[in-house]
Design a protein around this motif. Structure first.
Motif, PDB file in Angstrom:
ATOM      1  N   ASN A   1    -131.503  17.622  68.671  1.00 44.92           N
ATOM      2  CA  ASN A   1    -131.032  18.290  67.463  1.00 44.92           C
ATOM      3  C   ASN A   1    -131.261  17.489  66.193  1.00 44.92           C
ATOM      4  OD1 ASN A   1    -129.977  20.533  68.915  1.00 44.92           O
ATOM      5  ND2 ASN A   1    -128.215  19.284  69.528  1.00 44.92           N
ATOM      6  N   LEU A   2    -131.708  16.238  66.318  1.00 43.45           N
ATOM      7  CA  LEU A   2    -131.940  15.422  65.142  1.00 43.45           C
ATOM      8  C   LEU A   2    -133.205  15.867  64.421  1.00 43.45           C
ATOM      9  CD1 LEU A   2    -131.124  11.856  66.498  1.00 43.45           C
ATOM     10  CD2 LEU A   2    -129.701  13.280  65.016  1.00 43.45           C
ATOM     11  N   PRO A   3    -133.211  15.846  63.093  1.00 45.39           N
ATOM     12  CA  PRO A   3    -134.436  16.185  62.357  1.00 45.39           C
ATOM     13  C   PRO A   3    -135.516  15.138  62.579  1.00 45.39           C
ATOM     14  CG  PRO A   3    -132.774  15.323  60.866  1.00 45.39           C
ATOM     15  CD  PRO A   3    -132.092  15.504  62.199  1.00 45.39           C
ATOM     16  N   ILE A   4    -136.751  15.550  62.536  1.00 47.82           N
ATOM     17  CA  ILE A   4    -137.863  14.617  62.723  1.00 47.82           C
ATOM     18  C   ILE A   4    -138.040  13.787  61.454  1.00 47.82           C
ATOM     19  CG2 ILE A   4    -140.349  14.414  63.146  1.00 47.82           C
ATOM     20  CD1 ILE A   4    -140.170  17.028  64.712  1.00 47.82           C
ATOM     21  N   PRO A   5    -138.029  12.462  61.560  1.00 46.07           N
ATOM     22  CA  PRO A   5    -138.170  11.602  60.371  1.00 46.07           C
ATOM     23  C   PRO A   5    -139.627  11.509  59.914  1.00 46.07           C
ATOM     24  CG  PRO A   5    -137.948  10.241  62.325  1.00 46.07           C
ATOM     25  CD  PRO A   5    -137.812  11.664  62.793  1.00 46.07           C
ATOM     26  N   TRP A   6    -140.139  12.572  59.327  1.00 47.47           N
ATOM     27  CA  TRP A   6    -141.558  12.666  59.010  1.00 47.47           C
ATOM     28  C   TRP A   6    -142.048  11.512  58.132  1.00 47.47           C
ATOM     29  CZ3 TRP A   6    -144.550  15.387  61.860  1.00 47.47           C
ATOM     30  CH2 TRP A   6    -144.097  16.579  62.448  1.00 47.47           C
ATOM     31  N   ARG A   7    -141.277  11.182  57.107  1.00 46.22           N
ATOM     32  CA  ARG A   7    -141.734  10.155  56.174  1.00 46.22           C
ATOM     33  C   ARG A   7    -141.937   8.825  56.891  1.00 46.22           C
ATOM     34  NH1 ARG A   7    -139.644   6.271  52.788  1.00 46.22           N
ATOM     35  NH2 ARG A   7    -140.761   6.010  50.796  1.00 46.22           N
ATOM     36  N   GLN A   8    -140.965   8.420  57.701  1.00 47.48           N
ATOM     37  CA  GLN A   8    -141.074   7.148  58.411  1.00 47.48           C
ATOM     38  C   GLN A   8    -142.201   7.167  59.435  1.00 47.48           C
ATOM     39  OE1 GLN A   8    -136.646   7.289  59.225  1.00 47.48           O
ATOM     40  NE2 GLN A   8    -136.957   5.066  59.171  1.00 47.48           N
ATOM     41  N   ILE A   9    -142.376   8.300  60.097  1.00 42.39           N
ATOM     42  CA  ILE A   9    -143.450   8.403  61.090  1.00 42.39           C
ATOM     43  C   ILE A   9    -144.812   8.307  60.416  1.00 42.39           C
ATOM     44  CG2 ILE A   9    -144.610   9.995  62.675  1.00 42.39           C
ATOM     45  CD1 ILE A   9    -141.871  10.958  63.573  1.00 42.39           C
ATOM     46  N   LEU A  10    -145.020   9.090  59.376  1.00 41.20           N
ATOM     47  CA  LEU A  10    -146.338   9.165  58.756  1.00 41.20           C
ATOM     48  C   LEU A  10    -146.711   7.910  57.969  1.00 41.20           C
ATOM     49  CD1 LEU A  10    -146.274  12.893  57.552  1.00 41.20           C
ATOM     50  CD2 LEU A  10    -147.379  11.936  59.580  1.00 41.20           C
ATOM     51  N   LEU A  11    -145.710   7.132  57.557  1.00 38.64           N
ATOM     52  CA  LEU A  11    -146.001   5.891  56.844  1.00 38.64           C
ATOM     53  C   LEU A  11    -146.056   4.683  57.773  1.00 38.64           C
ATOM     54  CD1 LEU A  11    -143.822   6.315  53.616  1.00 38.64           C
ATOM     55  CD2 LEU A  11    -146.285   6.681  53.890  1.00 38.64           C
ATOM     56  N   SER A  12    -145.992   4.928  59.079  1.00 38.77           N
ATOM     57  CA  SER A  12    -145.990   3.840  60.048  1.00 38.77           C
ATOM     58  C   SER A  12    -147.394   3.270  60.244  1.00 38.77           C
ATOM     59  CB  SER A  12    -145.440   4.347  61.392  1.00 38.77           C
ATOM     60  OG  SER A  12    -145.684   3.418  62.412  1.00 38.77           O
ATOM     61  N   LYS A  13    -147.525   1.964  60.064  1.00 35.75           N
ATOM     62  CA  LYS A  13    -148.805   1.299  60.283  1.00 35.75           C
ATOM     63  C   LYS A  13    -149.216   1.391  61.749  1.00 35.75           C
ATOM     64  CE  LYS A  13    -148.777  -3.167  60.012  1.00 35.75           C
ATOM     65  NZ  LYS A  13    -148.678  -4.531  59.426  1.00 35.75           N
ATOM     66  N   ALA A  14    -148.237   1.328  62.649  1.00 40.03           N
ATOM     67  CA  ALA A  14    -148.527   1.417  64.082  1.00 40.03           C
ATOM     68  C   ALA A  14    -149.122   2.776  64.442  1.00 40.03           C
ATOM     69  CB  ALA A  14    -147.259   1.169  64.892  1.00 40.03           C
ATOM     70  N   LEU A  15    -148.605   3.835  63.831  1.00 42.38           N
ATOM     71  CA  LEU A  15    -149.148   5.167  64.079  1.00 42.38           C
ATOM     72  C   LEU A  15    -150.586   5.256  63.586  1.00 42.38           C
ATOM     73  CD1 LEU A  15    -148.687   8.167  64.919  1.00 42.38           C
ATOM     74  CD2 LEU A  15    -148.062   8.583  62.534  1.00 42.38           C
ATOM     75  N   PHE A  16    -150.855   4.712  62.414  1.00 41.01           N
ATOM     76  CA  PHE A  16    -152.200   4.759  61.856  1.00 41.01           C
ATOM     77  C   PHE A  16    -153.188   4.017  62.757  1.00 41.01           C
ATOM     78  CE2 PHE A  16    -155.413   3.351  58.634  1.00 41.01           C
ATOM     79  CZ  PHE A  16    -155.903   4.614  58.344  1.00 41.01           C
ATOM     80  N   ALA A  17    -152.761   2.870  63.282  1.00 39.82           N
ATOM     81  CA  ALA A  17    -153.628   2.100  64.186  1.00 39.82           C
ATOM     82  C   ALA A  17    -153.926   2.880  65.458  1.00 39.82           C
ATOM     83  CB  ALA A  17    -152.967   0.768  64.521  1.00 39.82           C
ATOM     84  N   ALA A  18    -152.907   3.566  65.988  1.00 38.39           N
ATOM     85  CA  ALA A  18    -153.110   4.370  67.199  1.00 38.39           C
ATOM     86  C   ALA A  18    -154.053   5.537  66.929  1.00 38.39           C
ATOM     87  CB  ALA A  18    -151.768   4.879  67.716  1.00 38.39           C
ATOM     88  N   ILE A  19    -153.952   6.120  65.736  1.00 40.56           N
ATOM     89  CA  ILE A  19    -154.848   7.229  65.374  1.00 40.56           C
ATOM     90  C   ILE A  19    -156.294   6.755  65.326  1.00 40.56           C
ATOM     91  CG2 ILE A  19    -155.521   8.749  63.468  1.00 40.56           C
ATOM     92  CD1 ILE A  19    -152.523   9.057  62.834  1.00 40.56           C
ATOM     93  N   ILE A  20    -156.534   5.624  64.670  1.00 39.64           N
ATOM     94  CA  ILE A  20    -157.894   5.089  64.576  1.00 39.64           C
ATOM     95  C   ILE A  20    -158.459   4.803  65.964  1.00 39.64           C
ATOM     96  CG2 ILE A  20    -159.291   3.152  63.759  1.00 39.64           C
ATOM     97  CD1 ILE A  20    -158.434   5.057  61.546  1.00 39.64           C
ATOM     98  N   SER A  21    -157.635   4.217  66.818  1.00 38.35           N
ATOM     99  CA  SER A  21    -158.078   3.922  68.178  1.00 38.35           C
ATOM    100  C   SER A  21    -158.414   5.205  68.934  1.00 38.35           C
ATOM    101  CB  SER A  21    -156.988   3.148  68.918  1.00 38.35           C
ATOM    102  OG  SER A  21    -157.329   2.972  70.275  1.00 38.35           O
ATOM    103  N   GLN A  22    -157.584   6.225  68.771  1.00 31.37           N
ATOM    104  CA  GLN A  22    -157.813   7.496  69.459  1.00 31.37           C
ATOM    105  C   GLN A  22    -159.112   8.145  68.996  1.00 31.37           C
ATOM    106  OE1 GLN A  22    -155.325   8.882  71.704  1.00 31.37           O
ATOM    107  NE2 GLN A  22    -156.986  10.230  72.323  1.00 31.37           N
ATOM    108  N   ILE A  23    -159.342   8.119  67.695  1.00 26.60           N
ATOM    109  CA  ILE A  23    -160.575   8.711  67.166  1.00 26.60           C
ATOM    110  C   ILE A  23    -161.794   7.986  67.731  1.00 26.60           C
ATOM    111  CG2 ILE A  23    -161.950   9.020  65.064  1.00 26.60           C
ATOM    112  CD1 ILE A  23    -159.346   9.538  63.562  1.00 26.60           C
ATOM    113  N   GLY A  24    -161.738   6.644  67.746  1.00 31.53           N
ATOM    114  CA  GLY A  24    -162.873   5.888  68.272  1.00 31.53           C
ATOM    115  C   GLY A  24    -163.146   6.192  69.734  1.00 31.53           C
TER     116      GLY A  24
END
Length: 478
Positions: A261-284
């Motif tokens: 029931n908790l709202p998704i913390p979009w701002r914290q998720i999307l500004l996460s450096k760890a998420l960005f690194a995982a995205i780059i790895s996934q794309i590669g």
């Protein structure tokens, strides 16, 4: 950390103290494994069928950059006379890449709904709809030719978009952190197993039957899986009618209870450096892997000049090697973490880098083997064998980073990775207009560069630490 749980099972189930023969987390993992087999036979079978749909390039120049054709004839039932469409390599690339248009659209909604409402029905319906699209593909081609095929592939992409996010949510509820290397990797290895099944069965079915039989068969099997999954699976252990009290107590202690029931913390998720690194790895990773999925049968048929039946058999070896490697890597990852020889963070990064560097190197080596078919197959097999550790690496990080929002994280990461699937087939089609080995050599070099750079990025900035936006972060650090 001990977690209290509410037993929501029926009274008869709560009195059934012995559970079933197998731990239910193993059953759920097994169903996820077979679900991915269904999804990928649906996804990849078109790469074989298209070799029967499209009239092959007429090569009259002996120095055309392809190998001598195999002498074995695909006479079968005369099916090789059924090639009707004169589609260019660029158009075939558009057909193969169109799946990812729909795949991108439904990724994020699938992850959000899985985290909020449970993964069972989202996963089940996604694979069922994928099977229906596969079974109806022949009708789409007969009535709409290339545009009908593109349309049904986009719809299949929409159906399959929620699969990885919902499956990740399911595993986050069912699989403890110390078992993710083995159980999680085994489940995700259904991707490779699905390609193996598709390669073996497609080559044989296309040799003896019309191409329509292949697609209808794979679509029907996905429907059978749906029935079993709905009967055997639940979104959480606390709703399962056949789980033993011992297992449910174990899972309650090992896996933090998630609040839906908790709202998704979009701002914290999307500004996460760890998420960005995982995205780059996934794309590669996906740039290389999706290219192999979509184009390996065509490369073996067009460049190496294998017959369709031989293509089905030979293109299976690399994926069998990758499947075995992913299972071994999962067991090794759990052992390294359990014995304290390596932290989860170090293990994930090391296995991700191994799964990027060596596959790129071996694919480039394959392009220099030219028409030594045995050596080419060996290098391609080694390339996919060394890609296996990826599934015990970056692929598990959404569950590590935030068990509560793992489906949403996987939707974002895998969704961006799907961009690679959308753009790589048309790019490869544009880079290989004549489908020669010299054109393909540049494709393999580009793949090596992308793989290595993306893995380095993940090693520098990626992490498996639970992120501060997860509701259990504060309790973990008490």
């Amino acid at each position: 950390m001990e977690t209290e749980y509410e037993d929501n099972r029926p009274v008869w189930a709560r009195n059934f103290n012995h559970g079933c023969l197998l731990p239910q987390r193993a059953v759920i993992t097994l169903m996820g494994f077979f679900g991915l087999i269904c999804a990928y036979t649906n996804r990849v079978s078109i790469s074989f069928a298209i070799t029967k749909l499209v009239v092959p390039i007429n090569r009259t120049d002996q120095n055309s950059g392809v190998c001598a054709p195999e002498e074995v004839s695909d006479d079968g039932l005369g099916i090789n006379n059924g090639s009707t469409y004169k589609w260019s390599e660029q158009l075939q690339g558009l057909v193969l890449g169109s799946f990812y248009i729909g795949y991108l659209i439904s990724h994020l909604p699938g992850g959000i709904f899985s985290d909020k409402f449970g993964a069972k029905w989202i996963l089940g319906i996604s694979i069922l709809m994928s099977g229906m699209c596969t079974a109806f593909t022949p009708l789409a081609v007969f009535f709409g030719a290339e545009w009908g095929l593109i349309a049904i592939r986009i719809l299949m992409g929409v159906a399959q978009g929620p699969i990885f996010p919902s499956l990740t949510t399911l595993l986050a509820y069912w699989v403890p952190a110390k078992e993710r290397g083995s159980l999680g990797t085994f489940c995700y290895s259904g991707v490779t197993a699905g390609i193996v099944v598709c390669n073996i069965c497609s080559g044989q079915m296309l040799h003896y039957f019309r191409w329509t039989v292949t697609l209808i068969t794979f679509g029907f099997i996905a429907g059978v899986w749906f029935i079993f999954f709905i009967l055997l699976g639940t979104s959480t252990p606390y709703d399962h009618p056949c789980i033993s009290p011992m297992e449910i107590a174990f899972l309650a202690k090992q896996i933090p209870k998630k609040s839906v029931n908790l709202p998704i913390p979009w701002r914290q998720i999307l500004l996460s450096k760890a998420l960005f690194a995982a995205i780059i790895s996934q794309i590669g990773h996906d740039c290389s892997y999706f290219a192999m999925i979509s184009y390996l049968p065509k490369y073996m048929a067009d460049v190496l000049q294998f017959s369709i039946r031989t293509t089905g058999i030979v293109s299976t070896f690399p994926f069998i090697a990758m499947w075995a490697s992913s299972l071994i890597s999962g067991l090794m990852a759990d052992w390294l973490i359990r014995t304290g020889k390596m932290s989860i963070n170090s293990e994930r990064k090391l296995f991700t880098f191994i799964g990027a560097l060596f596959p790129g190197m071996f694919m480039v080596a394959a392009s220099y083997a030219e028409c030594n078919k045995g050596l080419v197959v060996l290098f391609i097999t080694l390339a996919l064998f060394t890609m296996g550790p990826y599934y015990a690496g970056q692929k598990l990080t959404p569950m590590d980073m935030s068990p509560s929002y793992s489906g949403t994280l996987m939707a974002i990461i895998n969704g961006f990775g799907a961009l690679a699937g959308l753009i790589s087939p048309p790019i490869i089609g544009a880079m290989t207009p004549n489908a020669t080995m010299y054109e393909w050599r540049w494709v393999f070099w580009l793949g090596l560069v992308i793989l290595v750079l993306s893995a380095v990025f993940f090693c520098l900035w990626g992490t498996t630490e639970m992120q501060p936006y997860d509701p259990n972060f504060s309790m973990q650090n008490v």
